[in-house]
Design an enzyme around this catalytic site. Structure first.
Site, PDB file in Angstrom:
ATOM      1  N   LYS A  11       0.818  -1.211   0.000  1.00  7.39           N
ATOM      2  CA  LYS A  11       0.000   0.000   0.000  1.00  7.39           C
ATOM      3  C   LYS A  11       0.861   1.274   0.000  1.00  7.39           C
ATOM      4  CE  LYS A  11      -4.000  -2.157   2.241  1.00  7.39           C
ATOM      5  NZ  LYS A  11      -5.061  -1.963   3.249  1.00  7.39           N
ATOM      6  N   TYR A  51     -12.441  -1.644  -3.758  1.00  6.45           N
ATOM      7  CA  TYR A  51     -12.985  -1.805  -2.407  1.00  6.45           C
ATOM      8  C   TYR A  51     -14.503  -1.643  -2.381  1.00  6.45           C
ATOM      9  CZ  TYR A  51      -8.428  -2.014  -0.063  1.00  6.45           C
ATOM     10  OH  TYR A  51      -7.193  -2.405   0.393  1.00  6.45           O
ATOM     11  N   THR A  93      -5.405  -7.073  10.655  1.00  5.24           N
ATOM     12  CA  THR A  93      -5.704  -5.823   9.943  1.00  5.24           C
ATOM     13  C   THR A  93      -5.231  -4.603  10.744  1.00  5.24           C
ATOM     14  OG1 THR A  93      -7.654  -6.901   9.002  1.00  5.24           O
ATOM     15  CG2 THR A  93      -7.557  -4.500   8.845  1.00  5.24           C
ATOM     16  N   ARG A 104       2.518  -6.162   8.952  1.00  6.82           N
ATOM     17  CA  ARG A 104       1.823  -5.007   9.525  1.00  6.82           C
ATOM     18  C   ARG A 104       2.440  -4.590  10.854  1.00  6.82           C
ATOM     19  NH1 ARG A 104      -3.976  -7.294   7.502  1.00  6.82           N
ATOM     20  NH2 ARG A 104      -4.233  -5.966   5.665  1.00  6.82           N
ATOM     21  N   ASN A 114      -2.267   0.385   6.706  1.00 11.93           N
ATOM     22  CA  ASN A 114      -1.757  -0.866   7.278  1.00 11.93           C
ATOM     23  C   ASN A 114      -0.846  -1.658   6.340  1.00 11.93           C
ATOM     24  OD1 ASN A 114      -3.723  -1.738   5.564  1.00 11.93           O
ATOM     25  ND2 ASN A 114      -4.838  -2.976   7.047  1.00 11.93           N
ATOM     26  N   HIS A 117      -2.178  -5.613   1.808  1.00 12.65           N
ATOM     27  CA  HIS A 117      -3.502  -6.219   1.657  1.00 12.65           C
ATOM     28  C   HIS A 117      -3.325  -7.681   1.266  1.00 12.65           C
ATOM     29  CE1 HIS A 117      -7.638  -6.862   0.244  1.00 12.65           C
ATOM     30  NE2 HIS A 117      -7.091  -7.459  -0.808  1.00 12.65           N
ATOM     31  N   GLU A 128     -10.132 -10.246  -7.300  1.00 10.99           N
ATOM     32  CA  GLU A 128      -9.091  -9.227  -7.089  1.00 10.99           C
ATOM     33  C   GLU A 128      -7.927  -9.403  -8.063  1.00 10.99           C
ATOM     34  OE1 GLU A 128      -9.944  -8.333  -2.357  1.00 10.99           O
ATOM     35  OE2 GLU A 128      -8.058  -9.294  -2.934  1.00 10.99           O
TER      36      GLU A 128
HETATM   37  P1  CMP Z   1      -7.514  -4.376   3.719  1.00  6.91           P
HETATM   38  O1  CMP Z   1      -7.053  -5.716   4.119  1.00  6.91           O
HETATM   39  O2  CMP Z   1      -6.882  -3.749   2.524  1.00  6.91           O
HETATM   40  O3  CMP Z   1      -9.090  -4.422   3.491  1.00  6.91           O
HETATM   41  C1  CMP Z   1      -9.956  -3.338   3.738  1.00  6.91           C
HETATM   42  C2  CMP Z   1      -9.239  -2.201   4.407  1.00  6.91           C
HETATM   43  O4  CMP Z   1     -10.090  -1.279   5.055  1.00  6.91           O
HETATM   44  C3  CMP Z   1      -8.369  -2.750   5.517  1.00  6.91           C
HETATM   45  O5  CMP Z   1      -7.273  -3.411   4.972  1.00  6.91           O
HETATM   46  C4  CMP Z   1      -8.061  -1.507   6.316  1.00  6.91           C
HETATM   47  O6  CMP Z   1      -6.966  -0.801   5.815  1.00  6.91           O
HETATM   48  C5  CMP Z   1      -9.318  -0.692   6.087  1.00  6.91           C
HETATM   49  N1  CMP Z   1     -10.131  -0.656   7.292  1.00  6.91           N
HETATM   50  C6  CMP Z   1     -10.811  -1.659   7.838  1.00  6.91           C
HETATM   51  N2  CMP Z   1     -11.452  -1.232   8.943  1.00  6.91           N
HETATM   52  C7  CMP Z   1     -11.148   0.076   9.074  1.00  6.91           C
HETATM   53  C8  CMP Z   1     -11.495   1.059  10.014  1.00  6.91           C
HETATM   54  N3  CMP Z   1     -12.302   0.778  11.042  1.00  6.91           N
HETATM   55  N4  CMP Z   1     -11.007   2.290   9.847  1.00  6.91           N
HETATM   56  C9  CMP Z   1     -10.209   2.580   8.794  1.00  6.91           C
HETATM   57  N5  CMP Z   1      -9.855   1.672   7.854  1.00  6.91           N
HETATM   58  C10 CMP Z   1     -10.305   0.432   8.016  1.00  6.91           C
END
Ligand code: CMP
Length: 142
Positions: A11, A51, A93, A104, A114, A117, A128
């Site tokens: 990312k 997304y 996550t 992470r 984070n 992905h 995806e």
């Molecule tokens: P990812 O695994 O890319 O999939 C969806 C993304 O949404 C996740 O990683 C996080 O970066 C983001 N995400 C999920 N929950 C939250 C949250 N509560 N606040 C901000 N970002 C979030």
């Protein structure tokens, strides 16, 4: 379990901080085969499309802004049980909850930013990978 594929993304936060090389080295060390690799800079529309499942969630706009703010690297990874394996390597996550040594924990600053992905299921992985590797860029069968 047989060979499986998953989509990995490095990312914008990890790209900005110069961690892409270390993350790709880790992918090789963990035994994944890289079937596809591209660097992209998503538009907001492209980030919204990727997304789309999260549209309507409170963090959606923040997520789209973040994912379109700079370059990313997308990779189609192959391994035995690749989906769970890659999710184990990247960690929870929320980096505050991620295990020691995970990507992470090592490189991410927050739940929103984070570092990486990983697809969460075979159906999601297929969609995806197709989103970023259309046509014949990645051979469809394994
Ligand atoms: P990812 O695994 O890319 O999939 C969806 C993304 O949404 C996740 O990683 C996080 O970066 C983001 N995400 C999920 N929950 C939250 C949250 N509560 N606040 C901000 N970002 C979030």
């Amino acid at each position: 379990m047989s060979l499986q594929r998953t989509l990995a993304i490095i990312k914008p936060d990890a790209m900005d901080a110069g961690h892409a090389g270390a993350i790709i080295a880790r992918i090789h060390e963990e035994g994944f085969t890289v079937r596809g690799l591209r660097q992209l800079h998503l538009t907001q529309i492209q980030a919204e499309g990727f997304y789309a499942v999260h549209r309507g969630r409170p963090f959606f706009d923040e997520l789209v802004q973040f994912m379109s703010r700079g370059p990313i690297i997308v990779l189609a990874l192959e391994a035995e049980a690749a989906i769970d394996k890659w999710r184990d390597v990247i960690g929870a996550t929320d980096p505050a909850k991620a295990a020691a040594g995970t990507i992470r924990k090592l490189y991410a600053a927050s739940l929103g930013e984070n570092a990486a992905h990983g697809s969460d299921a075979p159906e999601t992985a297929a969609v995806e990978i197709g989103y970023f590797f259309p046509g014949c860029e990645v051979r469809p069968s394994i």
